[in-house]
Design a protein around this motif. Structure first.
Motif, mmCIF file in Angstrom:
data_model
loop_
_atom_site.group_PDB
_atom_site.id
_atom_site.type_symbol
_atom_site.label_atom_id
_atom_site.label_comp_id
_atom_site.label_asym_id
_atom_site.label_seq_id
_atom_site.Cartn_x
_atom_site.Cartn_y
_atom_site.Cartn_z
ATOM 1 N N LEU A 18 18.365 -48.657 -1.564
ATOM 2 C CA LEU A 18 19.333 -48.706 -0.872
ATOM 3 C C LEU A 18 20.092 -47.316 -0.101
ATOM 4 C CD1 LEU A 18 22.986 -50.930 -3.227
ATOM 5 C CD2 LEU A 18 21.587 -51.343 -0.782
ATOM 6 N N ASP A 19 20.497 -47.732 1.254
ATOM 7 C CA ASP A 19 20.778 -45.900 1.626
ATOM 8 C C ASP A 19 22.069 -45.400 0.866
ATOM 9 O OD1 ASP A 19 23.675 -47.217 3.743
ATOM 10 O OD2 ASP A 19 22.060 -48.135 3.775
ATOM 11 N N SER A 68 25.386 -46.920 1.658
ATOM 12 C CA SER A 68 25.242 -48.752 1.002
ATOM 13 C C SER A 68 26.102 -48.316 -0.151
ATOM 14 C CB SER A 68 24.478 -49.416 0.781
ATOM 15 O OG SER A 68 24.146 -49.590 2.864
ATOM 16 N N ARG A 69 25.142 -47.754 -1.256
ATOM 17 C CA ARG A 69 25.277 -46.918 -2.673
ATOM 18 C C ARG A 69 26.948 -46.302 -2.453
ATOM 19 N NH1 ARG A 69 21.067 -44.007 -2.956
ATOM 20 N NH2 ARG A 69 21.809 -42.544 -2.568
ATOM 21 N N LEU A 83 29.559 -47.257 -0.658
ATOM 22 C CA LEU A 83 30.448 -48.050 -0.522
ATOM 23 C C LEU A 83 30.758 -49.171 -1.964
ATOM 24 C CD1 LEU A 83 32.470 -49.679 1.553
ATOM 25 C CD2 LEU A 83 30.238 -51.167 1.674
ATOM 26 N N LEU A 84 29.605 -49.512 -2.614
ATOM 27 C CA LEU A 84 29.468 -50.422 -3.382
ATOM 28 C C LEU A 84 29.618 -49.716 -4.855
ATOM 29 C CD1 LEU A 84 25.381 -52.047 -3.228
ATOM 30 C CD2 LEU A 84 28.119 -52.805 -3.175
ATOM 31 N N LEU A 101 34.065 -55.827 -2.482
ATOM 32 C CA LEU A 101 33.636 -55.967 -0.851
ATOM 33 C C LEU A 101 33.072 -56.835 -0.385
ATOM 34 C CD1 LEU A 101 30.209 -53.947 -2.442
ATOM 35 C CD2 LEU A 101 32.233 -52.573 -1.018
ATOM 36 N N THR A 146 27.073 -58.722 2.600
ATOM 37 C CA THR A 146 26.067 -58.042 3.122
ATOM 38 C C THR A 146 25.829 -59.038 3.489
ATOM 39 O OG1 THR A 146 25.328 -57.652 1.433
ATOM 40 C CG2 THR A 146 26.997 -55.579 1.621
ATOM 41 N N TYR A 194 22.301 -58.160 2.875
ATOM 42 C CA TYR A 194 21.030 -57.305 2.289
ATOM 43 C C TYR A 194 20.907 -57.705 0.902
ATOM 44 C CZ TYR A 194 17.579 -53.646 0.626
ATOM 45 O OH TYR A 194 16.442 -52.960 0.884
ATOM 46 N N SER A 249 22.291 -55.041 -2.054
ATOM 47 C CA SER A 249 23.231 -54.742 -1.828
ATOM 48 C C SER A 249 24.481 -55.804 -2.236
ATOM 49 C CB SER A 249 23.714 -54.826 0.029
ATOM 50 O OG SER A 249 23.376 -53.738 0.482
ATOM 51 N N GLU A 250 23.986 -57.444 -1.694
ATOM 52 C CA GLU A 250 24.888 -58.459 -2.740
ATOM 53 C C GLU A 250 24.671 -58.558 -4.082
ATOM 54 O OE1 GLU A 250 27.020 -61.031 -1.279
ATOM 55 O OE2 GLU A 250 26.676 -58.971 0.135
#
Length: 168
Positions: A53-54, A57-58, A60-61, A67, A70, A72, A75-76
């Motif tokens: 994960l970029d 994104s990491r 944010l999670l 959340l 998304t 991806y 991410s999910e």
């Protein structure tokens, strides 16, 4: 561009292109179920073998709260893992996430090596992997760690080899 330019009817699975019909799996729900199973095994620490994960994104999670969905898979699934851990009251500091390139899932075994030094003897470990191939690759490495008990090894995908190896 190739998908959008296709001249034949097209339906994508777990891939998202504007204007193309997509069927998505319930990765977040599946991730939550996988983590809930791992957490039920009375462990001390969890390792998540994740698709990369970029950093944005990491981060944010890792924020508390619900959340938004998304597009991806990683991410999910990770959102589901973290949701289940939060609901169980499991400390985020006890979860180690290792990014594994989804094109090379067998690299999971090598990626675990640096973590071994940080895990004390007597630790009961649960491992949740974003694919069965990652979990299978990690299995032999984990078995070779003396004094560490892997109480749960959870994969994702239901490949036939996973059932034969006894993965959850």
């Amino acid at each position: 561009p190739e998908a959008a330019a296709a001249r034949k009817p097209l339906v994508l699975v777990d891939a998202f292109v504007d204007g193309v019909t997509t069927i998505g799996t319930q990765d977040r729900h599946g991730g939550a179920l996988a983590m809930a199973h791992a957490l039920s095994r009375r462990h001390d620490r969890v390792i998540v073998l994740s698709f990369p994960l970029d950093p944005a994104s990491r981060e944010l999670l890792l924020q508390p709260g619900e959340l938004p969905p998304t597009r991806y898979v990683a991410s999910e699934r990770l959102a589901g893992y973290l949701q289940a851990a939060r609901e169980a009251g499991f400390a985020m500091a006890q979860i180690d996430r290792i990014g594994i390139d989804e094109r090379f899932p067998d690299a999971a075994a090598e990626a675990l090596a640096p973590l071994r030094e940080r895990i004390p003897q007597g630790t009961r470990l649960a491992v949740v992997a974003m694919s069965d191939r990652m979990a299978l690759a990690a299995r032999a490495t984990l078995a070779a760690w003396p004094g560490i008990e892997t109480v749960s090894l959870v994969g994702f995908d239901d490949v036939p080899e996973a059932a034969a190896a006894g993965l959850s």
